[in-house]
Write a protein that holds these residues in place. Structure first.
Motif, PDB file in Angstrom:
ATOM      1  N   MET A   1       7.651   2.602  -4.290  1.00 62.72           N
ATOM      2  CA  MET A   1       6.208   3.168  -4.584  1.00 62.72           C
ATOM      3  C   MET A   1       5.912   3.750  -3.283  1.00 62.72           C
ATOM      4  SD  MET A   1       3.291   1.446  -6.395  1.00 62.72           S
ATOM      5  CE  MET A   1       4.000   1.077  -7.847  1.00 62.72           C
ATOM      6  N   MET A   2       5.234   4.870  -3.163  1.00 62.66           N
ATOM      7  CA  MET A   2       4.565   5.554  -2.127  1.00 62.66           C
ATOM      8  C   MET A   2       3.346   4.656  -1.464  1.00 62.66           C
ATOM      9  SD  MET A   2       3.170   9.565  -1.736  1.00 62.66           S
ATOM     10  CE  MET A   2       2.645  10.177  -0.070  1.00 62.66           C
ATOM     11  N   LYS A   3       3.423   4.618  -0.209  1.00 62.49           N
ATOM     12  CA  LYS A   3       2.202   3.898   0.442  1.00 62.49           C
ATOM     13  C   LYS A   3       1.640   4.902   1.635  1.00 62.49           C
ATOM     14  CE  LYS A   3       3.943  -0.791   0.010  1.00 62.49           C
ATOM     15  NZ  LYS A   3       4.515  -2.065   0.685  1.00 62.49           N
ATOM     16  N   VAL A   4       0.418   5.014   1.629  1.00 60.76           N
ATOM     17  CA  VAL A   4      -0.195   5.993   2.570  1.00 60.76           C
ATOM     18  C   VAL A   4      -1.310   5.124   3.495  1.00 60.76           C
ATOM     19  CG1 VAL A   4       0.293   7.954   0.942  1.00 60.76           C
ATOM     20  CG2 VAL A   4      -1.921   6.702   0.811  1.00 60.76           C
ATOM     21  N   LEU A   5      -1.970   5.938   4.298  1.00 62.59           N
ATOM     22  CA  LEU A   5      -2.964   5.244   5.005  1.00 62.59           C
ATOM     23  C   LEU A   5      -4.093   5.974   4.878  1.00 62.59           C
ATOM     24  CD1 LEU A   5      -3.897   3.382   7.407  1.00 62.59           C
ATOM     25  CD2 LEU A   5      -3.613   5.131   9.169  1.00 62.59           C
ATOM     26  N   GLY A   6      -5.290   5.320   4.307  1.00 59.54           N
ATOM     27  CA  GLY A   6      -6.556   5.547   3.971  1.00 59.54           C
ATOM     28  C   GLY A   6      -7.565   5.259   5.035  1.00 59.54           C
ATOM     29  N   VAL A   7      -8.180   6.126   5.747  1.00 63.05           N
ATOM     30  CA  VAL A   7      -9.157   5.902   6.625  1.00 63.05           C
ATOM     31  C   VAL A   7     -10.692   6.256   6.604  1.00 63.05           C
ATOM     32  CG1 VAL A   7      -9.446   6.316   9.263  1.00 63.05           C
ATOM     33  CG2 VAL A   7      -7.386   6.462   8.505  1.00 63.05           C
TER      34      VAL A   7
ATOM     35  N   LEU B   1      -6.436  11.287  -1.289  1.00 60.43           N
ATOM     36  CA  LEU B   1      -6.206  12.648  -0.704  1.00 60.43           C
ATOM     37  C   LEU B   1      -4.830  13.023  -0.685  1.00 60.43           C
ATOM     38  CD1 LEU B   1      -8.976  12.841   1.899  1.00 60.43           C
ATOM     39  CD2 LEU B   1      -9.253  13.609  -0.242  1.00 60.43           C
ATOM     40  N   VAL B   2      -3.982  12.044  -0.352  1.00 61.25           N
ATOM     41  CA  VAL B   2      -2.583  12.263  -0.037  1.00 61.25           C
ATOM     42  C   VAL B   2      -1.584  11.464  -1.143  1.00 61.25           C
ATOM     43  CG1 VAL B   2      -2.631  12.881   2.163  1.00 61.25           C
ATOM     44  CG2 VAL B   2      -2.566  10.258   1.715  1.00 61.25           C
ATOM     45  N   LEU B   3      -2.082  10.637  -2.192  1.00 63.48           N
ATOM     46  CA  LEU B   3      -1.384  10.192  -3.111  1.00 63.48           C
ATOM     47  C   LEU B   3      -1.040  11.050  -4.273  1.00 63.48           C
ATOM     48  CD1 LEU B   3      -2.998   6.565  -3.220  1.00 63.48           C
ATOM     49  CD2 LEU B   3      -0.507   7.057  -2.816  1.00 63.48           C
ATOM     50  N   PRO B   4       0.004  11.095  -4.934  1.00 63.44           N
ATOM     51  CA  PRO B   4       0.430  12.138  -5.990  1.00 63.44           C
ATOM     52  C   PRO B   4      -0.543  11.776  -7.017  1.00 63.44           C
ATOM     53  CG  PRO B   4       2.043  10.135  -5.655  1.00 63.44           C
ATOM     54  CD  PRO B   4       1.123   9.866  -4.439  1.00 63.44           C
ATOM     55  N   GLU B   5      -0.792  12.730  -7.831  1.00 69.91           N
ATOM     56  CA  GLU B   5      -1.903  12.704  -8.750  1.00 69.91           C
ATOM     57  C   GLU B   5      -1.456  11.852 -10.279  1.00 69.91           C
ATOM     58  OE1 GLU B   5      -3.114  16.582 -10.214  1.00 69.91           O
ATOM     59  OE2 GLU B   5      -4.007  16.939  -7.873  1.00 69.91           O
TER      60      GLU B   5
ATOM     61  N   GLU C   1       0.139   3.850  -4.757  1.00 68.18           N
ATOM     62  CA  GLU C   1      -0.312   4.743  -6.051  1.00 68.18           C
ATOM     63  C   GLU C   1      -1.080   4.173  -7.102  1.00 68.18           C
ATOM     64  OE1 GLU C   1       3.080   6.978  -7.463  1.00 68.18           O
ATOM     65  OE2 GLU C   1       4.158   6.384  -5.440  1.00 68.18           O
ATOM     66  N   LYS C   2      -1.110   2.742  -7.044  1.00 71.54           N
ATOM     67  CA  LYS C   2      -1.938   2.168  -8.240  1.00 71.54           C
ATOM     68  C   LYS C   2      -3.221   1.535  -7.627  1.00 71.54           C
ATOM     69  CE  LYS C   2       2.128   0.360 -10.874  1.00 71.54           C
ATOM     70  NZ  LYS C   2       2.769  -0.770 -11.575  1.00 71.54           N
ATOM     71  N   GLY C   3      -3.369   1.889  -6.328  1.00 69.42           N
ATOM     72  CA  GLY C   3      -4.789   1.654  -5.649  1.00 69.42           C
ATOM     73  C   GLY C   3      -4.795   0.326  -5.110  1.00 69.42           C
TER      74      GLY C   3
ATOM     75  N   PRO D   1       5.937   1.366   9.267  1.00 67.49           N
ATOM     76  CA  PRO D   1       6.819   2.639   9.069  1.00 67.49           C
ATOM     77  C   PRO D   1       6.806   3.057   7.763  1.00 67.49           C
ATOM     78  CG  PRO D   1       7.920   0.838   9.527  1.00 67.49           C
ATOM     79  CD  PRO D   1       6.901   0.365   9.811  1.00 67.49           C
ATOM     80  N   GLU D   2       6.344   2.385   6.866  1.00 70.30           N
ATOM     81  CA  GLU D   2       6.394   2.966   5.340  1.00 70.30           C
ATOM     82  C   GLU D   2       5.224   3.847   4.988  1.00 70.30           C
ATOM     83  OE1 GLU D   2       4.471  -1.128   4.975  1.00 70.30           O
ATOM     84  OE2 GLU D   2       5.902  -0.151   6.372  1.00 70.30           O
ATOM     85  N   ILE D   3       4.305   3.984   5.885  1.00 65.30           N
ATOM     86  CA  ILE D   3       3.143   4.957   5.488  1.00 65.30           C
ATOM     87  C   ILE D   3       4.100   6.400   5.717  1.00 65.30           C
ATOM     88  CG2 ILE D   3       1.194   6.105   6.891  1.00 65.30           C
ATOM     89  CD1 ILE D   3       0.547   3.388   8.155  1.00 65.30           C
ATOM     90  N   GLU D   4       3.792   7.238   4.628  1.00 67.96           N
ATOM     91  CA  GLU D   4       4.345   8.330   4.380  1.00 67.96           C
ATOM     92  C   GLU D   4       3.199   9.565   4.374  1.00 67.96           C
ATOM     93  OE1 GLU D   4       6.673   8.973   1.045  1.00 67.96           O
ATOM     94  OE2 GLU D   4       6.549   6.725   0.512  1.00 67.96           O
ATOM     95  N   ALA D   5       1.574   9.162   4.440  1.00 61.95           N
ATOM     96  CA  ALA D   5       0.775  10.302   4.902  1.00 61.95           C
ATOM     97  C   ALA D   5      -0.525   9.674   5.091  1.00 61.95           C
ATOM     98  CB  ALA D   5       0.741  11.208   3.572  1.00 61.95           C
ATOM     99  N   ILE D   6      -1.524  10.300   5.587  1.00 67.04           N
ATOM    100  CA  ILE D   6      -2.675   9.858   6.196  1.00 67.04           C
ATOM    101  C   ILE D   6      -3.868  10.728   5.481  1.00 67.04           C
ATOM    102  CG2 ILE D   6      -4.004   9.496   8.287  1.00 67.04           C
ATOM    103  CD1 ILE D   6      -1.590   9.604   9.525  1.00 67.04           C
ATOM    104  N   GLY D   7      -4.864   9.983   4.727  1.00 67.10           N
ATOM    105  CA  GLY D   7      -6.067  10.553   4.161  1.00 67.10           C
ATOM    106  C   GLY D   7      -7.163  10.025   4.942  1.00 67.10           C
TER     107      GLY D   7
END
Length: 290
Positions: free
Chosen positions: A1-7, A286-290, A21-23, A53-59
């Motif tokens: 499952m995709m994980k991103v950094l929200g700031v 902003l960077v998670l898949p819809e 992706e599930k919040g 390191p699992e962070i794939e994108a940043i919003g």
């Protein structure tokens, strides 16, 4: 499952969250906002990427007028000195080699409510954040209404309610946020000669005529704002969040009574599901898949 950094960047603190992706929020950190701001942001982002390191994108959600397409801060007041003109996306993508997206913080809160909160199921909604000022996020056909040549699309707080009214931080007079924000309520209390905090005002209104008058004026102005936005946007729902909404159990019935005769059509008015988490969740979206 995709994980991103929200700031979520605010005037007093920056909040960082690793979100899937599930919040679900896996990591939640806060740091004091210090300056220069970009250097602080990059330092903590790089630190977190190294640790996770699992962070794939940043919003990134931030106060101010934002050119979301280019990830640039068009304008921010001295609440965040030196932030105006910062090319956040360009600089941070170069530093991290990850995708970075930047948006206004109120728009991020609206995204969070639309995807995971009280706005789920509505194609067209407006999220009003009643805090120190008045933030607004507009979702049209499941997409955030954003951008504009000056990054000012959706700046609901700076629409004018009373021409020649109260002076606003934007330099004009009579803006929405001068009448329905936490700051506005403090001013109304003072003008009424009451010695109460905003949180004391609402429960006091049931026994104090002056307090009741202040609340009545606040809910009337909020009703006018909602009805005006409906005429312009024809949304399905209004979601109300921010610090002032924490007292809504005292004033929501009054608002509904005042807004009903002003509406063109039926409209759902709901309280936001998320408090302080809305910022990092919306930024992550902003960077998670819809």
């Amino acid at each position: 499952m995709m994980k991103v950094l929200g700031v979520d960047i605010g005037g007093t603190k920056i909040r960082f969250g690793i979100v899937d992706e599930k919040g679900k929020v896996y990591v939640d950190e806060r740091v004091e906002t210090t300056f220069p701001l970009y250097e602080l942001l990059e330092h903590h982002v790089m630190r977190l990427i190294e640790s996770y390191p699992e962070i794939e994108a940043i919003g990134i959600g931030t106060a101010g007028f934002v050119d979301a397409k280019n990830g640039k801060i068009i304008y921010m007041s001295e609440t965040l000195p030196g932030w105006t003109g910062t090319e956040v996306k360009k600089q941070l993508e170069k530093a991290t080699n990850l995708r970075v997206e930047v948006e206004n913080d109120a728009n991020c809160a609206a995204l969070a409510e639309a995807k995971f909160g009280s706005g789920r199921g509505y194609e067209r909604m407006v999220c009003l954040t009643l805090g120190t000022g008045l933030g607004g996020g507009i979702i049209i056909d499941d997409e955030i209404l954003s951008g504009g040549p000056n990054g000012g699309t959706g700046e609901i707080g700076h629409m004018i309610l009373y021409p020649n009214g109260q002076k606003c931080s934007c330099g004009r007079n009579g803006c929405y946020e001068q009448y329905v924000s936490g700051t506005a309520i403090q001013r109304r209390i003072k003008e009424a000669g009451l010695e109460l905090s905003p949180f004391e005002l609402f429960p006091k209104a049931s026994e104090d005529p002056q307090a009741a008058k202040v609340v009545k004026e606040f809910t009337f102005d909020l009703a006018v704002i909602i009805s005006t936005l409906q005429a312009a946007l024809d949304m399905d729902a209004v979601i109300i969040g921010g610090g002032v909404s924490e007292s809504a159990s005292y004033w929501m019935d009054d608002l509904m009574n005042q807004v009903k005769p002003l509406l063109l059509n039926d409209l759902d008015i709901e309280l936001a599901s998320f408090g302080n988490e809305a910022g990092i969740l919306g930024a992550a979206l902003l960077v998670l898949p819809e």
